[in-house]
Design a protein around this motif. Sequence first.
Motif, mmCIF file in Angstrom:
data_model
loop_
_atom_site.group_PDB
_atom_site.id
_atom_site.type_symbol
_atom_site.label_atom_id
_atom_site.label_comp_id
_atom_site.label_asym_id
_atom_site.label_seq_id
_atom_site.Cartn_x
_atom_site.Cartn_y
_atom_site.Cartn_z
ATOM 1 N N ARG A 24 0.801 -1.208 -0.127
ATOM 2 C CA ARG A 24 -0.152 0.058 0.096
ATOM 3 C C ARG A 24 0.922 1.306 -0.015
ATOM 4 N NH1 ARG A 24 -3.810 -1.120 4.984
ATOM 5 N NH2 ARG A 24 -3.962 -3.371 4.574
ATOM 6 N N GLU A 61 -3.384 6.540 0.317
ATOM 7 C CA GLU A 61 -4.819 6.073 0.220
ATOM 8 C C GLU A 61 -5.369 5.441 -0.814
ATOM 9 O OE1 GLU A 61 -9.006 8.301 0.491
ATOM 10 O OE2 GLU A 61 -7.298 9.362 1.853
ATOM 11 N N ALA A 62 -5.079 5.503 -1.959
ATOM 12 C CA ALA A 62 -5.476 4.782 -3.282
ATOM 13 C C ALA A 62 -4.543 4.230 -4.191
ATOM 14 C CB ALA A 62 -6.356 5.695 -3.986
ATOM 15 N N ARG A 121 -6.568 1.052 -5.443
ATOM 16 C CA ARG A 121 -7.264 0.809 -4.231
ATOM 17 C C ARG A 121 -8.318 1.503 -4.035
ATOM 18 N NH1 ARG A 121 -3.664 2.036 0.206
ATOM 19 N NH2 ARG A 121 -5.169 1.058 1.462
ATOM 20 N N LYS A 122 -8.948 2.411 -5.162
ATOM 21 C CA LYS A 122 -10.341 2.966 -5.141
ATOM 22 C C LYS A 122 -11.320 1.829 -5.542
ATOM 23 C CE LYS A 122 -9.023 7.457 -6.581
ATOM 24 N NZ LYS A 122 -8.997 8.711 -7.404
ATOM 25 N N THR A 123 -12.463 2.004 -4.967
ATOM 26 C CA THR A 123 -13.529 0.856 -5.239
ATOM 27 C C THR A 123 -13.805 0.740 -6.534
ATOM 28 O OG1 THR A 123 -15.139 2.409 -4.719
ATOM 29 C CG2 THR A 123 -14.305 1.008 -2.838
ATOM 30 N N MET A 124 -13.948 1.852 -7.203
ATOM 31 C CA MET A 124 -14.132 1.561 -8.773
ATOM 32 C C MET A 124 -13.211 1.557 -9.708
ATOM 33 S SD MET A 124 -17.233 2.088 -8.403
ATOM 34 C CE MET A 124 -17.813 2.286 -10.101
ATOM 35 N N SER A 125 -11.786 1.040 -9.157
ATOM 36 C CA SER A 125 -10.776 0.813 -10.070
ATOM 37 C C SER A 125 -10.925 -0.472 -11.068
ATOM 38 C CB SER A 125 -9.491 0.426 -8.989
ATOM 39 O OG SER A 125 -8.494 0.045 -10.050
ATOM 40 N N ARG A 126 -10.683 -0.448 -12.189
ATOM 41 C CA ARG A 126 -10.883 -1.263 -13.231
ATOM 42 C C ARG A 126 -9.875 -2.430 -13.113
ATOM 43 N NH1 ARG A 126 -13.863 -0.314 -17.974
ATOM 44 N NH2 ARG A 126 -15.368 1.410 -17.611
ATOM 45 N N GLY A 175 -7.376 -3.043 -10.460
ATOM 46 C CA GLY A 175 -6.917 -2.962 -9.017
ATOM 47 C C GLY A 175 -6.595 -4.562 -8.565
ATOM 48 N N ALA A 176 -7.757 -5.479 -8.846
ATOM 49 C CA ALA A 176 -7.659 -6.645 -8.494
ATOM 50 C C ALA A 176 -6.650 -7.653 -9.238
ATOM 51 C CB ALA A 176 -9.051 -7.353 -8.606
#
Length: 95
Positions: free
Chosen positions: A17, A20-21, A43-48, A50-51
Amino acid sequence: MAGRAYSTEAVVLRSMRLGEADRVLHLYTEAHGRVGAVAKGVRKTMSRFGARLEPLSHVDLVLHRGRGELQTVTARNSSGRTGRRARTTTASRSG
């Protein structure tokens, strides 16, 4: 500025990390060896993607060489093998 971005296949060795993002990645590429890179906003929830940057993931990335030691992930190349779900077939069991 031209010539600073390049496309490469990599395996994510480590993900840490940053703020924040963002995430700092240790990548291994065949052409460039071990590369340190920053992926901004993953790390933003809407990141395309990130996973897709978790350890031991095989990814196609576009990296940008900056002035410092860490490079920046600017895009993820789409290839035929990513984004497809594997089809599973169920064999009928006769007993």
